[in-house]
Design a protein around this motif. Sequence first.
Motif, PDB file in Angstrom:
ATOM      1  N   LEU A 188      44.521  36.815  24.022  1.00 58.05           N
ATOM      2  CA  LEU A 188      44.863  35.485  24.535  1.00 58.05           C
ATOM      3  C   LEU A 188      44.166  35.175  25.853  1.00 58.05           C
ATOM      4  CD1 LEU A 188      48.705  35.596  23.828  1.00 58.05           C
ATOM      5  CD2 LEU A 188      46.953  34.405  22.490  1.00 58.05           C
ATOM      6  N   GLY A 189      43.673  36.194  26.526  1.00 58.18           N
ATOM      7  CA  GLY A 189      43.019  36.030  27.823  1.00 58.18           C
ATOM      8  C   GLY A 189      43.517  37.084  28.794  1.00 58.18           C
ATOM      9  N   SER A 190      43.125  36.941  30.045  1.00 57.36           N
ATOM     10  CA  SER A 190      43.586  37.911  31.037  1.00 57.36           C
ATOM     11  C   SER A 190      45.045  37.612  31.381  1.00 57.36           C
ATOM     12  CB  SER A 190      42.721  37.867  32.300  1.00 57.36           C
ATOM     13  OG  SER A 190      42.892  36.639  32.962  1.00 57.36           O
ATOM     14  N   ILE A 191      45.847  38.635  31.398  1.00 53.89           N
ATOM     15  CA  ILE A 191      47.278  38.470  31.648  1.00 53.89           C
ATOM     16  C   ILE A 191      47.512  38.500  33.150  1.00 53.89           C
ATOM     17  CG2 ILE A 191      49.556  39.462  31.258  1.00 53.89           C
ATOM     18  CD1 ILE A 191      48.467  40.441  28.538  1.00 53.89           C
ATOM     19  N   ASP A 192      48.051  37.383  33.654  1.00 57.02           N
ATOM     20  CA  ASP A 192      48.269  37.227  35.092  1.00 57.02           C
ATOM     21  C   ASP A 192      49.686  37.576  35.513  1.00 57.02           C
ATOM     22  OD1 ASP A 192      45.638  36.194  35.354  1.00 57.02           O
ATOM     23  OD2 ASP A 192      46.372  34.256  34.642  1.00 57.02           O
ATOM     24  N   GLU A 219      39.301  31.971  28.669  1.00 61.07           N
ATOM     25  CA  GLU A 219      37.903  31.945  29.127  1.00 61.07           C
ATOM     26  C   GLU A 219      37.559  30.675  29.894  1.00 61.07           C
ATOM     27  OE1 GLU A 219      35.890  32.295  25.437  1.00 61.07           O
ATOM     28  OE2 GLU A 219      36.363  34.409  25.200  1.00 61.07           O
ATOM     29  N   ASP A 220      38.215  29.565  29.576  1.00 56.49           N
ATOM     30  CA  ASP A 220      37.941  28.286  30.228  1.00 56.49           C
ATOM     31  C   ASP A 220      38.682  28.138  31.546  1.00 56.49           C
ATOM     32  OD1 ASP A 220      36.430  27.614  27.973  1.00 56.49           O
ATOM     33  OD2 ASP A 220      38.153  26.683  26.976  1.00 56.49           O
ATOM     34  N   GLY A 221      39.501  29.127  31.907  1.00 53.82           N
ATOM     35  CA  GLY A 221      40.277  29.050  33.132  1.00 53.82           C
ATOM     36  C   GLY A 221      41.610  28.339  32.972  1.00 53.82           C
ATOM     37  N   LYS A 235      54.812  46.639  27.926  1.00 52.57           N
ATOM     38  CA  LYS A 235      53.451  47.191  27.956  1.00 52.57           C
ATOM     39  C   LYS A 235      52.786  47.044  26.587  1.00 52.57           C
ATOM     40  CE  LYS A 235      52.193  50.965  30.342  1.00 52.57           C
ATOM     41  NZ  LYS A 235      52.116  52.389  30.736  1.00 52.57           N
ATOM     42  N   MET A 236      53.548  47.264  25.524  1.00 53.63           N
ATOM     43  CA  MET A 236      53.003  47.124  24.170  1.00 53.63           C
ATOM     44  C   MET A 236      52.628  45.672  23.876  1.00 53.63           C
ATOM     45  SD  MET A 236      55.587  49.717  22.187  1.00 53.63           S
ATOM     46  CE  MET A 236      54.770  49.718  20.602  1.00 53.63           C
ATOM     47  N   VAL A 237      53.476  44.735  24.294  1.00 56.64           N
ATOM     48  CA  VAL A 237      53.181  43.317  24.081  1.00 56.64           C
ATOM     49  C   VAL A 237      51.913  42.931  24.838  1.00 56.64           C
ATOM     50  CG1 VAL A 237      53.967  40.964  24.552  1.00 56.64           C
ATOM     51  CG2 VAL A 237      55.559  42.637  23.624  1.00 56.64           C
ATOM     52  N   LYS A 238      51.795  43.357  26.079  1.00 60.71           N
ATOM     53  CA  LYS A 238      50.619  43.019  26.878  1.00 60.71           C
ATOM     54  C   LYS A 238      49.348  43.568  26.239  1.00 60.71           C
ATOM     55  CE  LYS A 238      51.173  43.513  31.402  1.00 60.71           C
ATOM     56  NZ  LYS A 238      51.680  44.021  32.694  1.00 60.71           N
ATOM     57  N   ARG A 239      49.426  44.762  25.687  1.00 60.52           N
ATOM     58  CA  ARG A 239      48.261  45.365  25.039  1.00 60.52           C
ATOM     59  C   ARG A 239      47.877  44.569  23.781  1.00 60.52           C
ATOM     60  NH1 ARG A 239      49.456  50.914  23.036  1.00 60.52           N
ATOM     61  NH2 ARG A 239      50.911  50.585  24.682  1.00 60.52           N
TER      62      ARG A 239
END
Length: 107
Positions: free
Chosen positions: A47-51, A81-83, A38-42
Amino acid sequence: MGWKRFAVGVGTGVAVTLLAKSQLEKTQGQLSPEKALKMVKRKAQHLGSIDGSWVHMITEKLDQDQLTFDVYRGGITCTDEDGTMSAYEFYVDATTGSILKLEKQED
């Protein structure tokens, strides 16, 4: 005979309590793998949206800059952002939650 059983019971209770306390102190210094992830994801939101994400549940040793760390190893998948989707592997310190290594995986 009643007081002897009572004394044995109290002695056993004290021994179990001391054993449990020592085991708790050994693991108390480490974060849970879920909390580390959870800390890493935060911290990696830039880097962008985490999938997607994953983390190993058992710590590993990481030797870095002549130091040895107990770490959790894992990965995240992000879409910028560019997908464009990118995968990253990370090593996070199991005690502090600091990201020690974050590498983009090449295709």
